[in-house]
Design a protein around this motif. Structure first.
Motif, mmCIF file in Angstrom:
data_model
loop_
_atom_site.group_PDB
_atom_site.id
_atom_site.type_symbol
_atom_site.label_atom_id
_atom_site.label_comp_id
_atom_site.label_asym_id
_atom_site.label_seq_id
_atom_site.Cartn_x
_atom_site.Cartn_y
_atom_site.Cartn_z
ATOM 1 N N GLN A 281 -2.640 6.935 -1.283
ATOM 2 C CA GLN A 281 -3.552 7.598 -0.355
ATOM 3 C C GLN A 281 -2.864 8.675 0.476
ATOM 4 O O GLN A 281 -3.522 9.581 0.988
ATOM 5 C CB GLN A 281 -4.224 6.576 0.573
ATOM 6 N N LYS A 282 -1.556 8.605 0.599
ATOM 7 C CA LYS A 282 -0.805 9.597 1.376
ATOM 8 C C LYS A 282 -0.390 10.806 0.536
ATOM 9 O O LYS A 282 0.148 11.769 1.069
ATOM 10 C CB LYS A 282 0.445 8.949 1.984
ATOM 11 N N ASP A 283 -0.658 10.742 -0.769
ATOM 12 C CA ASP A 283 -0.251 11.801 -1.688
ATOM 13 C C ASP A 283 -1.468 12.643 -2.081
ATOM 14 O O ASP A 283 -2.459 12.118 -2.580
ATOM 15 C CB ASP A 283 0.383 11.177 -2.933
ATOM 16 N N GLU A 284 -1.381 13.925 -1.864
ATOM 17 C CA GLU A 284 -2.483 14.847 -2.158
ATOM 18 C C GLU A 284 -2.918 14.782 -3.626
ATOM 19 O O GLU A 284 -4.087 14.977 -3.950
ATOM 20 C CB GLU A 284 -2.053 16.281 -1.798
ATOM 21 N N TYR A 285 -1.974 14.482 -4.537
ATOM 22 C CA TYR A 285 -2.268 14.458 -5.959
ATOM 23 C C TYR A 285 -2.896 13.147 -6.437
ATOM 24 O O TYR A 285 -3.466 13.092 -7.518
ATOM 25 C CB TYR A 285 -0.992 14.718 -6.767
ATOM 26 N N THR A 286 -2.772 12.084 -5.660
ATOM 27 C CA THR A 286 -3.237 10.780 -6.135
ATOM 28 C C THR A 286 -4.317 10.135 -5.265
ATOM 29 O O THR A 286 -4.909 9.141 -5.662
ATOM 30 C CB THR A 286 -2.059 9.791 -6.265
ATOM 31 N N LYS A 287 -4.575 10.690 -4.088
ATOM 32 C CA LYS A 287 -5.485 10.015 -3.159
ATOM 33 C C LYS A 287 -6.936 9.956 -3.638
ATOM 34 O O LYS A 287 -7.700 9.133 -3.168
ATOM 35 C CB LYS A 287 -5.409 10.645 -1.774
ATOM 36 N N HIS A 288 -7.310 10.760 -4.590
ATOM 37 C CA HIS A 288 -8.688 10.793 -5.089
ATOM 38 C C HIS A 288 -8.937 9.840 -6.266
ATOM 39 O O HIS A 288 -10.072 9.644 -6.677
ATOM 40 C CB HIS A 288 -9.014 12.214 -5.548
ATOM 41 N N ILE A 289 -7.888 9.230 -6.816
ATOM 42 C CA ILE A 289 -8.015 8.432 -8.044
ATOM 43 C C ILE A 289 -8.728 7.107 -7.760
ATOM 44 O O ILE A 289 -8.298 6.341 -6.894
ATOM 45 C CB ILE A 289 -6.627 8.147 -8.668
ATOM 46 N N PRO A 290 -9.803 6.808 -8.503
ATOM 47 C CA PRO A 290 -10.464 5.503 -8.347
ATOM 48 C C PRO A 290 -9.544 4.371 -8.813
ATOM 49 O O PRO A 290 -8.765 4.551 -9.749
ATOM 50 C CB PRO A 290 -11.699 5.597 -9.242
ATOM 51 N N ILE A 291 -9.666 3.220 -8.159
ATOM 52 C CA ILE A 291 -8.798 2.081 -8.467
ATOM 53 C C ILE A 291 -9.635 0.816 -8.621
ATOM 54 O O ILE A 291 -10.488 0.522 -7.783
ATOM 55 C CB ILE A 291 -7.749 1.865 -7.363
ATOM 56 N N ILE A 292 -9.340 0.073 -9.690
ATOM 57 C CA ILE A 292 -9.903 -1.261 -9.880
ATOM 58 C C ILE A 292 -8.764 -2.246 -9.635
ATOM 59 O O ILE A 292 -7.748 -2.217 -10.342
ATOM 60 C CB ILE A 292 -10.480 -1.456 -11.289
ATOM 61 N N PHE A 293 -8.909 -3.087 -8.627
ATOM 62 C CA PHE A 293 -7.935 -4.132 -8.333
ATOM 63 C C PHE A 293 -8.326 -5.396 -9.082
ATOM 64 O O PHE A 293 -9.509 -5.737 -9.159
ATOM 65 C CB PHE A 293 -7.899 -4.439 -6.830
ATOM 66 N N MET A 294 -7.328 -6.112 -9.629
ATOM 67 C CA MET A 294 -7.564 -7.360 -10.355
ATOM 68 C C MET A 294 -6.781 -8.493 -9.710
ATOM 69 O O MET A 294 -5.689 -8.277 -9.194
ATOM 70 C CB MET A 294 -7.079 -7.252 -11.804
ATOM 71 N N SER A 295 -7.358 -9.698 -9.817
ATOM 72 C CA SER A 295 -6.646 -10.886 -9.359
ATOM 73 C C SER A 295 -7.257 -12.127 -9.983
ATOM 74 O O SER A 295 -8.464 -12.163 -10.241
ATOM 75 C CB SER A 295 -6.718 -11.010 -7.836
ATOM 76 N N ALA A 296 -6.421 -13.123 -10.197
ATOM 77 C CA ALA A 296 -6.914 -14.427 -10.644
ATOM 78 C C ALA A 296 -7.483 -15.203 -9.463
ATOM 79 O O ALA A 296 -8.214 -16.170 -9.649
ATOM 80 C CB ALA A 296 -5.791 -15.217 -11.305
ATOM 81 N N HIS A 297 -7.159 -14.765 -8.253
ATOM 82 C CA HIS A 297 -7.695 -15.391 -7.050
ATOM 83 C C HIS A 297 -9.094 -14.850 -6.776
ATOM 84 O O HIS A 297 -9.447 -13.750 -7.195
ATOM 85 C CB HIS A 297 -6.788 -15.118 -5.842
ATOM 86 N N SER A 298 -9.857 -15.597 -6.051
ATOM 87 C CA SER A 298 -11.218 -15.164 -5.722
ATOM 88 C C SER A 298 -11.196 -13.977 -4.770
ATOM 89 O O SER A 298 -10.224 -13.760 -4.043
ATOM 90 C CB SER A 298 -11.990 -16.314 -5.075
ATOM 91 N N LEU A 299 -12.283 -13.238 -4.761
ATOM 92 C CA LEU A 299 -12.409 -12.110 -3.844
ATOM 93 C C LEU A 299 -12.314 -12.591 -2.396
ATOM 94 O O LEU A 299 -11.731 -11.923 -1.551
ATOM 95 C CB LEU A 299 -13.726 -11.368 -4.084
#
Length: 110
Positions: free
Chosen positions: A69-87
């Motif tokens: 988020q602090k990088d001008e080149y990467t802050k716009h990229i959508p992200i899907i977070f994964m975990s075996a733990h519950s939300l």
């Protein structure tokens, strides 16, 4: 190529499964195994999407998100977070950002 996707997970089985599935869908895949590599490769490759495990060695996916988020080149990229733990359990680690989503492991590819 439909999209370039960066996948970050320390579990080689999940990394392989997602890579194989998404490659078969004609996506270009870049893989990493920890949060430090995630931020570095995101800046280098500028993917259309990042899929990342939340808990990984080195730096959590949620910590790498802060760097992105602090990088001008990467802050716009959508992200899907994964975990075996519950939300409910990992929700406090996730950013409140409209370009992020949560996916529970094991991943259902259907």
């Amino acid at each position: 190529m439909i999209a370039q996707i960066l996948i970050a997970d320390d579990n080689p089985d999940i990394l392989g499964l997602l890579s194989e599935y998404l490659s078969a869908q004609k996506h270009r895949i870049v893989t990493v195994t920890d949060g430090f590599q995630l931020a570095e490769k995101a800046r280098e490759h500028r993917p259309h999407l990042i899929i990342t495990d939340i808990q990984m060695p080195g730096a959590y996916g949620s910590s790498a998100y802060q760097v992105l988020q602090k990088d001008e080149y990467t802050k716009h990229i959508p992200i899907i977070f994964m975990s075996a733990h519950s939300l409910a359990k990992v929700g406090k680690l996730l950013p409140n950002d409209p370009k992020t989503r949560f996916m529970h492991k094991p991943v259902d590819l259907s």
